[in-house]
Design a protein around this motif. Sequence first.
Motif, PDB file in Angstrom:
ATOM      1  N   PHE A 143      33.770 -41.558 -17.379  1.00 43.64           N
ATOM      2  CA  PHE A 143      34.269 -41.669 -18.992  1.00 43.64           C
ATOM      3  C   PHE A 143      33.893 -40.368 -19.419  1.00 43.64           C
ATOM      4  O   PHE A 143      34.713 -39.698 -20.259  1.00 43.64           O
ATOM      5  CB  PHE A 143      33.324 -42.693 -19.544  1.00 43.64           C
ATOM      6  N   LEU A 144      32.782 -39.591 -19.174  1.00 43.47           N
ATOM      7  CA  LEU A 144      32.503 -38.497 -19.891  1.00 43.47           C
ATOM      8  C   LEU A 144      33.536 -37.236 -19.072  1.00 43.47           C
ATOM      9  O   LEU A 144      33.676 -36.376 -20.122  1.00 43.47           O
ATOM     10  CB  LEU A 144      31.130 -38.277 -19.182  1.00 43.47           C
ATOM     11  N   ARG A 145      33.929 -37.541 -18.055  1.00 45.93           N
ATOM     12  CA  ARG A 145      34.955 -36.374 -17.337  1.00 45.93           C
ATOM     13  C   ARG A 145      36.203 -36.486 -18.600  1.00 45.93           C
ATOM     14  O   ARG A 145      36.554 -35.543 -18.894  1.00 45.93           O
ATOM     15  CB  ARG A 145      35.491 -37.016 -16.270  1.00 45.93           C
ATOM     16  N   ASP A 146      36.450 -37.568 -19.033  1.00 43.19           N
ATOM     17  CA  ASP A 146      37.876 -37.505 -19.932  1.00 43.19           C
ATOM     18  C   ASP A 146      37.357 -37.255 -21.564  1.00 43.19           C
ATOM     19  O   ASP A 146      38.327 -36.751 -22.097  1.00 43.19           O
ATOM     20  CB  ASP A 146      38.282 -38.925 -19.996  1.00 43.19           C
ATOM     21  N   VAL A 147      35.987 -37.390 -21.606  1.00 48.27           N
ATOM     22  CA  VAL A 147      35.640 -37.118 -22.827  1.00 48.27           C
ATOM     23  C   VAL A 147      35.457 -35.378 -23.139  1.00 48.27           C
ATOM     24  O   VAL A 147      36.068 -34.850 -24.076  1.00 48.27           O
ATOM     25  CB  VAL A 147      34.001 -37.601 -23.123  1.00 48.27           C
ATOM     26  N   ILE A 148      35.037 -34.891 -21.989  1.00 45.36           N
ATOM     27  CA  ILE A 148      35.211 -33.428 -22.017  1.00 45.36           C
ATOM     28  C   ILE A 148      36.688 -32.969 -21.811  1.00 45.36           C
ATOM     29  O   ILE A 148      37.011 -31.807 -22.715  1.00 45.36           O
ATOM     30  CB  ILE A 148      34.633 -32.816 -20.534  1.00 45.36           C
ATOM     31  N   ALA A 149      37.573 -33.429 -21.221  1.00 42.32           N
ATOM     32  CA  ALA A 149      39.024 -33.250 -21.402  1.00 42.32           C
ATOM     33  C   ALA A 149      39.647 -33.263 -22.404  1.00 42.32           C
ATOM     34  O   ALA A 149      40.628 -32.413 -22.961  1.00 42.32           O
ATOM     35  CB  ALA A 149      39.633 -33.900 -20.048  1.00 42.32           C
TER      36      ALA A 149
END
Length: 681
Positions: free
Chosen positions: A297-303
Amino acid sequence: MVANTYLEGTYSEIYPEIGRDEDGLRRLFRQFSFPGGIPSHAAPETPGSIHEGGELGYALAHAVGAAFDNPDLLVACVIGDGEAETGALATSWHGNKFLNPRTDGTVLPILHLNGYKIANPTVLARIPENELVSFLEGCGWQPLLVSGDEPEPVHQALAAALDEALDADRPSFPMIVLRTPKGWTGPKEVDGLPVEGTWRSHQVPVADVRQNPEHLRILEDWMRSYAPEELFDDEGRLIPELAELPPRGDRRMSANPHANGGTLLRDLVLPDFREYAVEVTKPGTELSEATRVLGTFLRDVIARNPQTFRLFGPDETESNRLGNVFEATNRAWEAETLPTDEHLAPEGRVLEVLSEHLCQGWLEGYLLTGRHGLFNCYEAFIHIVDAMFNQHAKWLKVTRKIPWRQPIASLNYLLSSHVWRQDHNGFTHQDPGFIDHVVNKKAELIRVYLPPDTNTLLSVADHCLRSRDYVNVIVAGKQPALTYLGMDDAIVHCTRGAGIWEWASNDDDGAPDVVLGCCGDIPTLETLAASAIIRERLPDLKVRVVNVVDLMRLQPEAEHPHGLPDTEFDALFTPDKPVVFAYHGYPTLIHRLTYRRHGHENLHVRGYKEEGTTTTPFDMVMLNDLDRFHLVMDVIDRVPGLAASHGRFRQELEDRRLRARLYTREHGEDDPEIRDWAWPY
C-alpha cells in the motif's frame, strides 16, 4: 525573531493590536516573557517559525526536513554553540548526505560561537580553529569564517560571507561560522564583574532594576546605546528608509508560507486501501504478514505522491517488512555507493539513517512545511525521541488555538518489531511504554491504534494518512499472524474502535458470565485461544470477546474525543461482570484509562510486566502471564463459583504452562500445537 518579524511588518499584520507605533512597541515589549504574553524563545506564536526553541538539538534536522522536495527554498539555520553540543545536532551535520541538489532546497547552517552556555564555556568555541574547520569539512561542509567584536566590520564580513555562500555552485555545502562575544553590545560590567564576553550575559545580565537604581541606570544606558531616536520617529514608527528595506508580501522571512505549512498542504492522492485486502474465508485460520501488505500500500502511496510523501526510519524498512516500497523508489543517498549496494539513489523517497533523532527531526520539518510522512521504527527504540515527540505535541497543542496557523498533516508512527516478537534480540528490545508516554499529552491530539490483523492495519493506516494535526501511533506486528476480519468487517470494526466479536463469543442469548477483552495482535491471539479452551472445557460458561483497536475508546467521552459514552462501554464490557483484559503494553495504562468506568473493580488486566529475555513467542507471553492458559486461570479465579468446582482443571492449566516451557528448552521453539494454533470453531 519577534523583533525581526515586527520590523518586517508581519507581526502587526497578524496581531493588529501590536501596531507599528509607540503604543504597539510598548505592547510588544510588555508581552515578551510576561504572564499572559509570549515565550522568550521561538514559538508557534512567532510568525516565520517552524521550530520550538525551548529544547535544544533539533534546529538543523528541522532545516533539512524543510528543504526536502523544496528545490527553490533556502533554509538558513542558526545554531548556537550550546545547541551544537547536543547529540541530535552533532548527528545532524550528516544531513547533507541525504539532500539531492536537483530536487531539494539548500540548507545554510550558521554556527554562532559566542563561547558560553548558561554557565560554562562551549566545546566548539574552545577547540583550535583548525580542528573546528577540519571537523566541519569532514562532515562535508565548507566553512566560511566570520569573527570580531566591532559591529560594523563584522556586519560587513557577514554580508560578504552570505553573498559567497549564496553564489556557491551546487552540490557544494557552504556554511558560516560566526564568532562574536556573548552578550555583544551589552553592558561591559555589572557590580564590578565582567558581563559582555562572559557567561554572565546569559538570559538576564542586569537584574533587580526596579529596586536597584544603579542597575536601572546601566539598563537605560544600554538601551540608549542603540540610538532608538535615529531609528524611529516621534510616534514610534520605523523611519521610512528602514521600513522600505524588507521585501514585500510572502518574500519576507516572517511571512514565508513554508513557515505556515498548512497553507501549502494538499491532500495525498491515496490508492483505495480496500484493493490490498487479504481474503479471510474463516476467521483465525489463515496467515498474513500485516506490515508486508502495508508496504505494498505504501509503495503506491509513494508512487502517487512523488513530491509530498516520504517514509522515514532508522534502517528498519526491510526489517519491518515494508520492503515492497522499493519497487517504486529507493533510499535517498548522496554519499559513495558500491556495486553491492541496493536501492540507493539521490532521488529516493525513503530516508533511512541510524538515528531516531534525525528521522523524527526530518519528518517534523517536512510536516511543518506542508508535506506528509510516516516514521516506522522498532517499538522499543522509539523512546529515543520521547522528548522530540513532547515538543511537537506541544507545538500542535498551541497552534490549534492560533487562528492563522493552518492545520498540518499528522505525525504518524508505525511501531513494529514489537515487545512480543523479539525472539532473537531479547530483553533490550522489549518495551511497549511509548504508548504510556504519548497518552500523557492533550487528548484532542493523541490517537493510538493497535490493529489485530492485516485488514484492520490497512484501514487504520489510510485513516491516519488522511488526518490533520494529530499524533497517530500505530502498533502492528511484522511476523506471519492469523487474520480475523474481512475488509468490510475490518472497516466497520475500525470505525467503531471497539466491538464484540460475535464469532468468537457464545453469549448470543443473554448476558455473558465473563468478558475477555483484548487490544493488540498478540493479546488478541491469546484471548481467542483462551476463549476456545473455555468453550471446549467450560461449555456452559457464557463468554464475550471484545476487541479494541482504538485504545482511546476506553476513556470516557468527557476525557477524550474518541471515548465511549458510559452506556456504550457498559454494553460492551457490562457494568458488573468479570473482565479479563489482555493488553499489548503495561497493564496500568488500561486501569488509568478506565478508572471512572462502571465495574472497574471487576477489571483484571494482563500485559507486559517487564519480564523478558531471548526466547520463543509463547514463552514470552508466559513470562508475563498473558498466555492463553493463564487467561483461562484468571477466568476461573474471577467468575464466582468456578475456583471451587474446577480446581483440577486449573491445575491442568498450570501443568500445560510448565510443559510448554519445557518444550522450548528442549527444542528451541514452541510446541507445534501452540505455534500452529488456529480458531477451531
